[in-house]
Design a protein around this motif. Structure first.
Motif, PDB file in Angstrom:
ATOM      1  N   ALA A  34       1.934  13.510  12.918  1.00  0.00           N
ATOM      2  CA  ALA A  34       0.828  13.237  12.005  1.00  0.00           C
ATOM      3  C   ALA A  34       0.914  14.190  10.821  1.00  0.00           C
ATOM      4  O   ALA A  34       0.786  15.402  10.984  1.00  0.00           O
ATOM      5  CB  ALA A  34      -0.510  13.404  12.723  1.00  0.00           C
ATOM      6  N   LEU A  35       1.155  13.660   9.628  1.00  0.00           N
ATOM      7  CA  LEU A  35       1.393  14.485   8.443  1.00  0.00           C
ATOM      8  C   LEU A  35       0.300  14.232   7.411  1.00  0.00           C
ATOM      9  O   LEU A  35       0.303  13.201   6.730  1.00  0.00           O
ATOM     10  CB  LEU A  35       2.767  14.165   7.848  1.00  0.00           C
ATOM     11  CG  LEU A  35       3.187  14.991   6.631  1.00  0.00           C
ATOM     12  CD1 LEU A  35       3.327  16.469   7.004  1.00  0.00           C
ATOM     13  CD2 LEU A  35       4.485  14.462   6.036  1.00  0.00           C
ATOM     14  N   SER A  36      -0.611  15.188   7.274  1.00  0.00           N
ATOM     15  CA  SER A  36      -1.687  15.070   6.289  1.00  0.00           C
ATOM     16  C   SER A  36      -1.306  15.696   4.963  1.00  0.00           C
ATOM     17  O   SER A  36      -1.923  15.410   3.934  1.00  0.00           O
ATOM     18  CB  SER A  36      -2.950  15.748   6.814  1.00  0.00           C
ATOM     19  OG  SER A  36      -2.756  17.156   6.887  1.00  0.00           O
ATOM     20  N   GLY A  37      -0.316  16.586   4.976  1.00  0.00           N
ATOM     21  CA  GLY A  37       0.069  17.312   3.779  1.00  0.00           C
ATOM     22  C   GLY A  37      -0.540  18.692   3.692  1.00  0.00           C
ATOM     23  O   GLY A  37      -0.189  19.481   2.813  1.00  0.00           O
ATOM     24  N   GLY A  38      -1.477  19.001   4.604  1.00  0.00           N
ATOM     25  CA  GLY A  38      -2.049  20.341   4.643  1.00  0.00           C
ATOM     26  C   GLY A  38      -1.037  21.362   5.159  1.00  0.00           C
ATOM     27  O   GLY A  38       0.040  21.012   5.659  1.00  0.00           O
ATOM     28  N   GLY A  39      -1.394  22.631   5.058  1.00  0.00           N
ATOM     29  CA  GLY A  39      -0.460  23.684   5.439  1.00  0.00           C
ATOM     30  C   GLY A  39      -0.014  23.615   6.885  1.00  0.00           C
ATOM     31  O   GLY A  39       1.155  23.849   7.201  1.00  0.00           O
ATOM     32  N   ASP A  40      -0.937  23.272   7.790  1.00  0.00           N
ATOM     33  CA  ASP A  40      -0.584  23.220   9.200  1.00  0.00           C
ATOM     34  C   ASP A  40       0.443  22.129   9.476  1.00  0.00           C
ATOM     35  O   ASP A  40       1.460  22.362  10.139  1.00  0.00           O
ATOM     36  CB  ASP A  40      -1.838  22.970  10.049  1.00  0.00           C
ATOM     37  CG  ASP A  40      -2.907  24.024   9.846  1.00  0.00           C
ATOM     38  OD1 ASP A  40      -2.569  25.126   9.366  1.00  0.00           O
ATOM     39  OD2 ASP A  40      -4.076  23.745  10.152  1.00  0.00           O
ATOM     40  N   SER A  41       0.188  20.926   8.979  1.00  0.00           N
ATOM     41  CA  SER A  41       1.106  19.828   9.274  1.00  0.00           C
ATOM     42  C   SER A  41       2.425  19.970   8.518  1.00  0.00           C
ATOM     43  O   SER A  41       3.470  19.542   9.005  1.00  0.00           O
ATOM     44  CB  SER A  41       0.458  18.476   8.966  1.00  0.00           C
ATOM     45  OG  SER A  41       0.237  18.294   7.592  1.00  0.00           O
ATOM     46  N   MET A  42       2.403  20.582   7.329  1.00  0.00           N
ATOM     47  CA  MET A  42       3.645  20.806   6.599  1.00  0.00           C
ATOM     48  C   MET A  42       4.533  21.818   7.340  1.00  0.00           C
ATOM     49  O   MET A  42       5.754  21.664   7.403  1.00  0.00           O
ATOM     50  CB  MET A  42       3.354  21.310   5.188  1.00  0.00           C
ATOM     51  CG  MET A  42       2.861  20.234   4.244  1.00  0.00           C
ATOM     52  SD  MET A  42       4.113  18.976   3.902  1.00  0.00           S
ATOM     53  CE  MET A  42       3.538  18.369   2.312  1.00  0.00           C
ATOM     54  N   ALA A  43       3.915  22.833   7.922  1.00  0.00           N
ATOM     55  CA  ALA A  43       4.692  23.796   8.702  1.00  0.00           C
ATOM     56  C   ALA A  43       5.267  23.135   9.952  1.00  0.00           C
ATOM     57  O   ALA A  43       6.433  23.326  10.296  1.00  0.00           O
ATOM     58  CB  ALA A  43       3.825  24.993   9.078  1.00  0.00           C
ATOM     59  N   LEU A  44       4.437  22.335  10.629  1.00  0.00           N
ATOM     60  CA  LEU A  44       4.932  21.640  11.818  1.00  0.00           C
ATOM     61  C   LEU A  44       6.068  20.688  11.455  1.00  0.00           C
ATOM     62  O   LEU A  44       7.043  20.568  12.197  1.00  0.00           O
ATOM     63  CB  LEU A  44       3.793  20.871  12.490  1.00  0.00           C
ATOM     64  CG  LEU A  44       4.171  20.087  13.750  1.00  0.00           C
ATOM     65  CD1 LEU A  44       4.782  20.997  14.814  1.00  0.00           C
ATOM     66  CD2 LEU A  44       2.959  19.352  14.309  1.00  0.00           C
ATOM     67  N   LEU A  45       5.956  20.016  10.315  1.00  0.00           N
ATOM     68  CA  LEU A  45       7.026  19.124   9.876  1.00  0.00           C
ATOM     69  C   LEU A  45       8.338  19.878   9.756  1.00  0.00           C
ATOM     70  O   LEU A  45       9.377  19.415  10.247  1.00  0.00           O
ATOM     71  CB  LEU A  45       6.650  18.510   8.526  1.00  0.00           C
ATOM     72  CG  LEU A  45       7.743  17.686   7.835  1.00  0.00           C
ATOM     73  CD1 LEU A  45       8.023  16.415   8.607  1.00  0.00           C
ATOM     74  CD2 LEU A  45       7.354  17.379   6.386  1.00  0.00           C
ATOM     75  N   GLY A  46       8.324  21.038   9.107  1.00  0.00           N
ATOM     76  CA  GLY A  46       9.554  21.804   8.931  1.00  0.00           C
ATOM     77  C   GLY A  46      10.165  22.257  10.235  1.00  0.00           C
ATOM     78  O   GLY A  46      11.373  22.124  10.464  1.00  0.00           O
ATOM     79  N   VAL A  47       9.321  22.780  11.128  1.00  0.00           N
ATOM     80  CA  VAL A  47       9.831  23.283  12.414  1.00  0.00           C
ATOM     81  C   VAL A  47      10.300  22.127  13.297  1.00  0.00           C
ATOM     82  O   VAL A  47      11.359  22.185  13.926  1.00  0.00           O
ATOM     83  CB  VAL A  47       8.745  24.106  13.127  1.00  0.00           C
ATOM     84  CG1 VAL A  47       9.218  24.530  14.510  1.00  0.00           C
ATOM     85  CG2 VAL A  47       8.379  25.326  12.295  1.00  0.00           C
TER      86      VAL A  47
END
Length: 449
Positions: A34-47
């Motif tokens: 789930a990618l909202s674009g907020g800092g939390d989901s952007m970090a999870l996307l990268g990892v």
């Protein structure tokens, strides 16, 4: 190549270990995120993207445009660019139609989960990654103390959207990570994120502001451990987990998936899950009524009660829990015209796939006597009070019903839904590989038909 990065103590190593504990490697179906674009989901996307490459997995990022902010289309474009940059696939889903005047946050959350679940299932995913953090745990606790009905965040839990989320588990590998630590990780790599001004409103915004005033180390999420991780135990299983495990081990699905038989050693939280599963609902029972019902069971009382569209019948040591057919009269379930090969969900309890055109699924209520002798013999294996809630099929242009199993593939959803709910609630280390296959009670014994 090792799946966990050499820097196992860092953010990437910690999160990779949590992904490794739950997810399969080298399989074709994707992991959704789930990618909202907020800092939390952007970090999870990268990892998660880095882990997926090492694990031989496809990663599918799903963005929901709620249509609540004039910049939302631009946010979706930024999400897509971020996903493509790390080698992930990306899809967007939009919340269309009218928006409620009251209860907007809850409605938006419900819509988001439903749209994400639909997209994940369409892609063949069985697990969706969500970027909730230790700060989210603290904020949710703060809100519950002030009367909110938000559920507790767990690392491994079934999708709350029903029936869209059937068979889907949510994995939250960042629950031990702090929000500021994730943003620091992004800054170090020159990556940006979206700050949604909507986060400042409603209950969660108030919680965030209140907790920001606490000294570091208080509030459950601002600890002095590395990268703002919460203290161990913030999302441990509840203390009654062992009781629940014993009680659930004694539950027996009723014929045709019409409910469960079990003994009286059931905790109120477990009973709530069972009531939802057998009624096909997604609205939990009221706490006071649930506690009253649990107390009557513990006291050994014989009784029959209805709650959340489900019936509880306690006689001696045996408790039967199933769909209350009378509720279907007060709140009718819509008939569904089935399309061949296309699964439809009826009453939130059965997934029905017609083999040929011309069939409509409806309730057996008022039609039991019109069934064939063979079908009535099968119906009689179900408790009398549950029979009217069974699905039957009516042929176009006719009025003679047949049990749905006669002319369609029918899967009872309650057994699998219960299994996934308990795996998440108990904190058991079940894995993605455990989600496949047919559970006992999902389909009837072959000799019945």
């Amino acid at each position: 190549m090792p799946l966990i990065p050499p820097d196992a103590a860092g953010l990437e190593g910690r999160v990779a270990a949590r992904l490794e504990a739950r997810l399969q490697t080298d399989v074709e179906h994707p992991v959704a995120l789930a990618l909202s674009g907020g800092g939390d989901s952007m970090a999870l996307l990268g990892v998660a993207a880095a882990w997926a490459k090492r694990a031989g997995r496809r990663l599918l990022a799903i963005t929901v445009d709620h249509g609540l902010n004039p910049e939302s289309a631009d946010w979706s474009r930024r999400c897509e660019a971020a996903a493509r940059a790390v080698g992930a696939d990306w899809v967007e889903r939009r919340w269309v139609g009218g928006k409620p005047v009251t209860g907007l946050p809850a409605a938006a959350r419900r819509a988001r989960h439903g749209l994400i679940a639909d997209a994940a299932r369409e892609a063949g995913a069985t697990v969706v990654l969500f970027a909730h953090t230790a700060d989210d745990i603290a904020e949710s606790d703060w809100m519950r103390e002030r009367g909110s009905t938000l559920g507790r965040l767990r690392e491994w839990s079934p999708s709350p959207a029903w029936p869209e989320g059937r068979g889907l588990m949510l994995l939250r590998p960042l629950l031990d990570e702090g929000r500021e630590g994730l943003r620091g990780w992004l800054r170090e790599r020159g990556r940006d994120w979206i700050e949604d001004p909507g986060n400042a409103g409603f209950g969660r915004g108030s919680a965030r502001r209140a907790l920001s005033l606490l000294p570091v180390g208080e509030g459950g999420s601002r600890s002095e451990t590395d990268e703002g991780r919460a203290s161990p135990g913030t999302h441990d299983p509840p203390p009654f987990a062992q009781e629940r495990r014993r009680a659930v081990g004694r539950s027996i699905p009723l014929p045709l998936g019409e409910g469960f038989e079990m003994d009286r050693s059931i905790h109120s939280a477990e009973l709530a899950v069972m009531l939802l599963c057998v009624s096909g609902s997604e609205t939990p029972p009221r706490g006071d009524r649930l506690q009253t019902l649990t107390g009557r069971l513990s006291a050994g009382e014989d009784f029959t009660a209805t709650l959340t569209g489900a019936r509880v019948e306690a006689r001696g040591a045996t408790v039967l829990i199933g769909r209350e057919a009378g509720e279907m009269r007060r709140h009718p379930v819509a008939d569904i015209a089935l399309q061949p090969g296309m699964p439809d969900i009826w009453d939130g309890r059965y997934e029905i796939t017609a083999r040929e055109p011309g069939w409509t699924v409806t309730a057996a209520r008022g039609r039991l006597n019109a069934l064939s002798k063979a079908d009535r013999a099968i119906v009689n294996t179900v408790p009398a009070w549950a029979r009217a809630a069974l699905p039957v099929l009516i042929r176009d242009g006719g009025d003679a019903p047949v049990l749905a199993w006669r002319a369609a593939e029918v899967r009872a959803l309650a057994p699998h839904r219960l299994s996934l709910a308990l795996a998440g609630g108990l904190g058991e280390t079940t894995q993605e590989s455990d989600l496949a296959g047919t559970m006992h009670g999902e389909t009837p014994p072959p000799d019945l038909f």
